[in-house]
Design a protein around this motif. Structure first.
Motif, short mmCIF file in Angstrom:
data_model
loop_
_atom_site.label_atom_id
_atom_site.label_comp_id
_atom_site.label_asym_id
_atom_site.label_seq_id
_atom_site.Cartn_x
_atom_site.Cartn_y
_atom_site.Cartn_z
N ASP A 132 0.84 -1.20 0.00
CA ASP A 132 0.00 0.00 0.00
C ASP A 132 0.87 1.25 0.00
OD1 ASP A 132 -2.06 -1.74 0.25
OD2 ASP A 132 -2.42 -1.34 2.37
N ALA A 133 0.24 2.39 -0.34
CA ALA A 133 0.91 3.66 -0.12
C ALA A 133 1.25 3.76 1.37
CB ALA A 133 -0.02 4.80 -0.52
N ASN A 134 2.32 4.44 1.68
CA ASN A 134 2.79 4.66 3.06
C ASN A 134 3.40 3.43 3.71
OD1 ASN A 134 -0.26 6.21 3.11
ND2 ASN A 134 1.58 7.44 3.20
N GLU A 135 3.73 2.41 2.93
CA GLU A 135 4.39 1.27 3.58
C GLU A 135 5.50 0.69 2.72
OE1 GLU A 135 1.57 -1.77 4.51
OE2 GLU A 135 1.48 -2.49 2.45
N ALA A 136 6.37 -0.08 3.40
CA ALA A 136 7.49 -0.71 2.72
C ALA A 136 7.33 -2.23 2.79
CB ALA A 136 8.80 -0.31 3.40
N LEU A 137 7.84 -2.90 1.76
CA LEU A 137 7.90 -4.36 1.77
C LEU A 137 9.38 -4.74 1.74
CD1 LEU A 137 6.36 -7.11 1.51
CD2 LEU A 137 6.80 -6.94 -0.94
N LEU A 138 9.82 -5.43 2.78
CA LEU A 138 11.21 -5.90 2.81
C LEU A 138 11.25 -7.28 2.20
CD1 LEU A 138 12.88 -5.12 6.25
CD2 LEU A 138 13.07 -3.88 4.08
N VAL A 139 11.98 -7.42 1.09
CA VAL A 139 12.11 -8.71 0.42
C VAL A 139 13.43 -9.32 0.88
CG1 VAL A 139 12.20 -9.89 -1.80
CG2 VAL A 139 10.84 -7.80 -1.57
N GLN A 140 13.31 -10.40 1.67
CA GLN A 140 14.51 -10.98 2.26
C GLN A 140 14.80 -12.34 1.66
OE1 GLN A 140 13.71 -10.72 6.58
NE2 GLN A 140 15.31 -9.16 6.54
N GLY A 141 16.07 -12.72 1.70
CA GLY A 141 16.48 -14.04 1.21
C GLY A 141 17.98 -14.05 1.01
N GLY A 142 18.56 -15.24 1.04
CA GLY A 142 20.02 -15.38 0.88
C GLY A 142 20.45 -15.15 -0.56
N ASP A 160 26.54 6.62 7.50
CA ASP A 160 25.81 7.84 7.17
C ASP A 160 24.91 7.59 5.95
OD1 ASP A 160 25.46 10.81 7.26
OD2 ASP A 160 26.36 10.62 5.28
N GLY A 161 25.42 6.84 4.97
CA GLY A 161 24.65 6.52 3.76
C GLY A 161 23.47 5.62 4.09
N ILE A 162 23.67 4.67 4.99
CA ILE A 162 22.57 3.78 5.41
C ILE A 162 21.46 4.60 6.07
CG2 ILE A 162 21.95 1.94 7.04
CD1 ILE A 162 24.78 0.74 6.41
N ASN A 163 21.87 5.54 6.92
CA ASN A 163 20.87 6.42 7.56
C ASN A 163 20.17 7.29 6.52
OD1 ASN A 163 21.30 5.45 10.12
ND2 ASN A 163 22.99 6.88 10.51
N LEU A 164 20.92 7.72 5.50
CA LEU A 164 20.35 8.52 4.42
C LEU A 164 19.24 7.73 3.70
CD1 LEU A 164 20.40 10.93 2.35
CD2 LEU A 164 22.15 9.62 1.12
N VAL A 165 19.53 6.48 3.35
CA VAL A 165 18.51 5.64 2.69
C VAL A 165 17.26 5.56 3.57
CG1 VAL A 165 17.93 3.30 1.94
CG2 VAL A 165 20.17 4.26 1.38
N ASN A 166 17.48 5.31 4.86
CA ASN A 166 16.32 5.17 5.75
C ASN A 166 15.52 6.47 5.85
OD1 ASN A 166 16.84 2.52 6.20
ND2 ASN A 166 17.99 2.84 8.09
N MET A 213 15.37 8.80 3.54
CA MET A 213 14.71 9.01 2.25
C MET A 213 13.45 8.15 2.15
SD MET A 213 17.86 9.29 -0.47
CE MET A 213 16.76 9.08 -1.85
N VAL A 214 13.58 6.89 2.56
CA VAL A 214 12.42 5.98 2.49
C VAL A 214 11.31 6.51 3.40
CG1 VAL A 214 11.58 3.67 3.05
CG2 VAL A 214 13.74 3.95 1.80
N GLN A 215 11.70 6.93 4.60
CA GLN A 215 10.71 7.48 5.54
C GLN A 215 9.97 8.67 4.92
OE1 GLN A 215 12.97 8.26 9.09
NE2 GLN A 215 11.18 7.91 10.38
N ALA A 216 10.72 9.61 4.34
CA ALA A 216 10.10 10.81 3.75
C ALA A 216 9.22 10.43 2.56
CB ALA A 216 11.19 11.79 3.32
N HIS A 217 9.70 9.49 1.75
CA HIS A 217 8.94 9.07 0.57
C HIS A 217 7.60 8.45 0.98
CE1 HIS A 217 8.15 7.78 -3.47
NE2 HIS A 217 8.15 6.51 -3.13
N LEU A 218 7.65 7.60 2.01
CA LEU A 218 6.42 6.95 2.46
C LEU A 218 5.47 7.96 3.10
CD1 LEU A 218 7.91 4.42 1.72
CD2 LEU A 218 7.19 3.40 3.87
N ARG A 219 6.06 8.93 3.83
CA ARG A 219 5.22 9.96 4.46
C ARG A 219 4.47 10.78 3.41
NH1 ARG A 219 8.90 11.42 8.69
NH2 ARG A 219 9.84 12.73 7.14
N SER A 220 5.07 10.90 2.21
CA SER A 220 4.40 11.71 1.18
C SER A 220 3.54 10.83 0.26
CB SER A 220 5.42 12.52 0.39
OG SER A 220 6.24 11.65 -0.35
N GLY A 221 3.20 9.62 0.72
CA GLY A 221 2.24 8.80 -0.03
C GLY A 221 2.87 7.74 -0.90
N GLY A 222 4.21 7.62 -0.86
CA GLY A 222 4.88 6.62 -1.68
C GLY A 222 4.95 5.26 -0.99
#
Ligand SMILES: Nc1ncnc2c1ncn2[C@@H]1O[C@H](COP(=O)(O)OP(=O)(O)OP(=O)(O)O)[C@@H](O)[C@H]1O
Length: 214
Positions: free
Chosen positions: A35-45, A171-177, A179-188
């Motif tokens: 859905d909008a406003n959520e993330a799906l983490l696709v995990q696997g080896g 710092d880059g890992i925090n940046l991704v997080n 960005m994802v947070q802001a993107h989801l907050r704006s309906g992504g």
């Protein structure tokens, strides 16, 4: 966190999606939605099929079976182009163009989020001062950051992020997080592949576990 079962209103919905190579199943059949406003983490080896799944969703590979819906309609090339921004292992940058020229070129191709400039995006991802640097002179992490700037500029609501933390410092890992947070907050929404070794972004998250080869 919840599981990745199909919900009624979804930016992306996948039913019975399966892919094989030379008759060897790589994944599926899979059913999930985002859905909008959520993330799906696709995990696997390693070799579980994470990259393959994202490439199928992006329309770069054809599934053997199943249905992909974007905003309630079967995915077509035009709807994928409008709705999906894909950040893969290879950032798809032109080595001899400058960082800024690459962003301008990609914005020309895929459009631009309102009120955002390429210069500002470079600042956001920590590449201020590298505007005129040829991409071939950037480090792997800097190229990844440039890919993130491109993502930030994209107007597409659905981000497909293949190992977005790879090659990035803390710092880059925090940046991704962030960005994802802001993107989801704006309906992504975002699909994020991970081996499970990194911290997930602090957002509403579903999980999809892929089995398959190690
Ligand atoms: N171009 C290709 N030709 C043939 N087989 C491929 C190709 N790309 C991937 N595969 C195979 O498909 C399977 C899934 O690969 P995929 O890259 O999707 O896995 P992954 O989960 O992303 O792995 P990793 O975590 O190592 O990046 C693997 O067994 C791999 O060997």
């Amino acid at each position: 966190m919840s599981d990745a079962s199909v919900s009624s209103i979804a930016l992306l919905a996948v039913r019975g999606l399966a892919f094989s190579r030379d008759e060897t199943p790589i994944f599926g059949p899979l059913d999930f939605s985002v859905d909008a406003n959520e993330a799906l983490l696709v995990q696997g080896g390693n070799g579980a099929g994470k990259t393959t799944l994202l490439r199928v969703l992006a329309g770069l590979l054809r599934a053997d079976a199943g249905l992909v819906e974007i905003d309630g309609r079967p995915a077509r090339p035009e709807s994928r182009a409008r709705h999906i921004a894909y950040l893969g292992h290879l950032p798809g940058l032109k080595a001899d163009l400058s960082a800024l020229q690459n962003l301008e070129f990609l914005c020309g191709l895929h459009g631009r989020r309102k009120a955002q400039t390429a210069e500002a995006a470079m600042g956001i991802v920590g590449l201020g001062g590298y505007e005129d640097a040829a991409v071939r002179t950037l480090s792997a992490g800097q190229k990844k950051r440039l890919g993130l700037a491109r993502l930030w500029l994209s107007p597409a609501p659905l981000w497909l992020l293949d190992e977005p933390y790879a090659n990035l410092d803390l710092d880059g890992i925090n940046l991704v997080n962030r960005m994802v947070q802001a993107h989801l907050r704006s309906g992504g929404a975002a699909l994020i592949t991970t081996h499970g070794a990194y911290a997930a972004p602090p957002v509403r998250t579903r999980m999809l576990e892929l089995g398959g080869a190690a």
